[in-house]
Design a protein around this motif. Sequence first.
Motif, mmCIF file in Angstrom:
data_model
loop_
_atom_site.group_PDB
_atom_site.id
_atom_site.type_symbol
_atom_site.label_atom_id
_atom_site.label_comp_id
_atom_site.label_asym_id
_atom_site.label_seq_id
_atom_site.Cartn_x
_atom_site.Cartn_y
_atom_site.Cartn_z
ATOM 1 N N ARG A 17 75.486 61.674 40.889
ATOM 2 C CA ARG A 17 74.691 62.052 39.718
ATOM 3 C C ARG A 17 75.188 61.541 38.381
ATOM 4 O O ARG A 17 74.423 61.504 37.418
ATOM 5 N N LEU A 18 76.468 61.169 38.281
ATOM 6 C CA LEU A 18 76.993 60.886 36.944
ATOM 7 C C LEU A 18 77.527 59.470 36.707
ATOM 8 O O LEU A 18 77.532 58.997 35.582
ATOM 9 N N PHE A 19 77.992 58.810 37.723
ATOM 10 C CA PHE A 19 78.599 57.500 37.497
ATOM 11 C C PHE A 19 77.570 56.537 36.888
ATOM 12 O O PHE A 19 76.462 56.400 37.403
ATOM 13 N N PRO A 20 77.940 55.850 35.771
ATOM 14 C CA PRO A 20 76.956 54.997 35.076
ATOM 15 C C PRO A 20 76.794 53.615 35.718
ATOM 16 O O PRO A 20 77.206 52.605 35.155
ATOM 17 N N TYR A 21 76.191 53.578 36.916
ATOM 18 C CA TYR A 21 76.079 52.325 37.677
ATOM 19 C C TYR A 21 75.432 51.191 36.894
ATOM 20 O O TYR A 21 75.889 50.058 36.919
ATOM 21 N N ASN A 22 74.326 51.500 36.223
ATOM 22 C CA ASN A 22 73.576 50.430 35.539
ATOM 23 C C ASN A 22 74.408 49.724 34.483
ATOM 24 O O ASN A 22 74.483 48.501 34.450
ATOM 25 N N ASP A 23 75.036 50.531 33.634
ATOM 26 C CA ASP A 23 75.842 49.946 32.563
ATOM 27 C C ASP A 23 77.083 49.246 33.129
ATOM 28 O O ASP A 23 77.518 48.219 32.620
ATOM 29 N N TYR A 24 77.620 49.799 34.177
ATOM 30 C CA TYR A 24 78.783 49.226 34.844
ATOM 31 C C TYR A 24 78.441 47.828 35.376
ATOM 32 O O TYR A 24 79.188 46.877 35.206
ATOM 33 N N TYR A 25 77.271 47.737 35.981
ATOM 34 C CA TYR A 25 76.816 46.455 36.504
ATOM 35 C C TYR A 25 76.509 45.477 35.364
ATOM 36 O O TYR A 25 76.838 44.298 35.436
ATOM 37 N N ARG A 26 75.888 46.006 34.304
ATOM 38 C CA ARG A 26 75.606 45.163 33.130
ATOM 39 C C ARG A 26 76.895 44.527 32.628
ATOM 40 O O ARG A 26 76.940 43.362 32.265
ATOM 41 N N TRP A 27 77.942 45.337 32.592
ATOM 42 C CA TRP A 27 79.238 44.825 32.130
ATOM 43 C C TRP A 27 79.761 43.744 33.068
ATOM 44 O O TRP A 27 79.952 42.595 32.675
ATOM 45 N N LEU A 28 79.992 44.083 34.315
ATOM 46 C CA LEU A 28 80.733 43.189 35.202
ATOM 47 C C LEU A 28 79.924 41.990 35.718
ATOM 48 O O LEU A 28 80.484 41.090 36.324
ATOM 49 N N SER A 29 78.610 42.000 35.458
ATOM 50 C CA SER A 29 77.850 40.817 35.846
ATOM 51 C C SER A 29 77.792 39.808 34.690
ATOM 52 O O SER A 29 77.532 38.631 34.917
ATOM 53 N N TYR A 30 78.034 40.238 33.461
ATOM 54 C CA TYR A 30 77.978 39.339 32.306
ATOM 55 C C TYR A 30 76.723 38.466 32.348
ATOM 56 O O TYR A 30 76.777 37.258 32.103
ATOM 57 N N GLY A 31 75.615 39.085 32.717
ATOM 58 C CA GLY A 31 74.353 38.350 32.756
ATOM 59 C C GLY A 31 74.263 37.369 33.916
ATOM 60 O O GLY A 31 73.405 36.493 33.928
ATOM 61 N N ASN A 32 75.142 37.497 34.889
ATOM 62 C CA ASN A 32 75.171 36.538 35.993
ATOM 63 C C ASN A 32 75.582 37.256 37.289
ATOM 64 O O ASN A 32 76.753 37.546 37.503
ATOM 65 N N GLY A 33 74.591 37.536 38.135
ATOM 66 C CA GLY A 33 74.827 38.287 39.369
ATOM 67 C C GLY A 33 75.814 37.602 40.291
ATOM 68 O O GLY A 33 76.532 38.249 41.056
ATOM 69 N N ASN A 34 75.861 36.274 40.207
ATOM 70 C CA ASN A 34 76.753 35.496 41.043
ATOM 71 C C ASN A 34 78.223 35.804 40.730
ATOM 72 O O ASN A 34 79.078 35.861 41.603
#
Length: 414
Positions: A17-34
């Motif tokens: 319920r609480l872990f901020p997955y979306n923002d976490y992914y936004r950070w570590l992908s740096y606009g690049n899923g690869n």
Amino acid sequence: MAAQNNLPDLLRVYYQRLFPYNDYYRWLSYGNGNLFSRREFSFTVQDDVYIRFQAFKNLNQLMTEMKRLNPHKIDIGAVYNVPPTEHKYETKFFPVEKELVFDIDMTDYDEVRTCCSGTDICNKCWKYMSIACKIIDAALREDFGFRHILWVFSGRRGVHCWVCDKKARSLNVSARSAVAEYLQLIRGGAYMKKKVKLPQKFHHSVERALEIIKPVFVPMCVEEQNMLGTEENMNKFLEIIHTEEDMRAEVKTLLHKYTTSKARWEAFDQYYTQQLQSNSKKWRTRHLIEEIMIQYSYPRLDIHVSKALNHLLKSPYCVHPKTTKVCVPFNPKTVDNFDPDTVPTIQTLLDEVDAYDAKELARQKEESIDVRRIRDYKKTSMNKSLHIFQEFLRNLEDSNRGEKIAQSDIKMEF
Ligand SMILES: [Zn+2]
């Protein structure tokens, strides 16, 4: 601690319920899923089982696996040439990039702090973290031009700094070492008494550090930490000036004429300054006061963490398994107001969600309005740290966009 016994249950709710997955992914992908899919994560799961070289294809897989594995601790490693899960099948497996990181831990201050030791921290010794944050942050921005710096509370007794600019992420080991060593002024282990030696002319970064230290040195180190208040503390101090062999006995007698730490420091300061001005005695250093100030308060860095590309560091929004506090980002500009005591534990967060929901339900009944869907973290004290995190992400994404536009402009010119 009661909280530790039901930690797995609490963590389960936290990841649900609480872990901020979306923002976490936004950070570590740096606009690049690869880039994201080649990032190493390491999890410590129940019974201290440590799993290295985890990687996730995308946000969905990250969410699913975190909820399934329910990690007690999450560490972030480097981005590799291939997804780390495939490392066994690759003959050439190597890290290609990582944030430049700094790890500052309160236990490295045991020789200078007197209020606590070991794993304990209080508001008095947290001030060392505050000084460290200000000095490192200023140096990274002003001397190296970095802009995307994330400061994170480590959950118990320290702070982590993640420098996320593209040029920082692509630094090689020797460049990382150079930055780390540039920032390191405290040298030598437990047997080296005097750990700071400043050159005749200060580097501007030392000048700037001293501007940060000087206003707080007397109230914090001399008075609050009682730097010269006891026989033991005075002896430690005298050991630092051991290079001034002939002066030491004189300083010892001088200190004993006074009773408080502050009076002793003022007497020493005056005595040293007068002697320097009159040239009556030959001191080996002209900057002893500044060297003492730096030795007693300058950041202690674990520079091995900064130097290596494949070193792992505890992730933001991980929960510290002992304190159950969330490793929240904080704003370096307001670090003086950051209080590690008020950082929420998982239990606090869940209580806050419940309290919010109960209040909202009562209000909705009263006003007979529709149920408003609000994300759970927004109902908690974690929200403030998420604002800081999201602002950091917006700046990062703006730079990314700027870079992409600049690149396409270059292409069009040809
Ligand atoms: Zn303390």
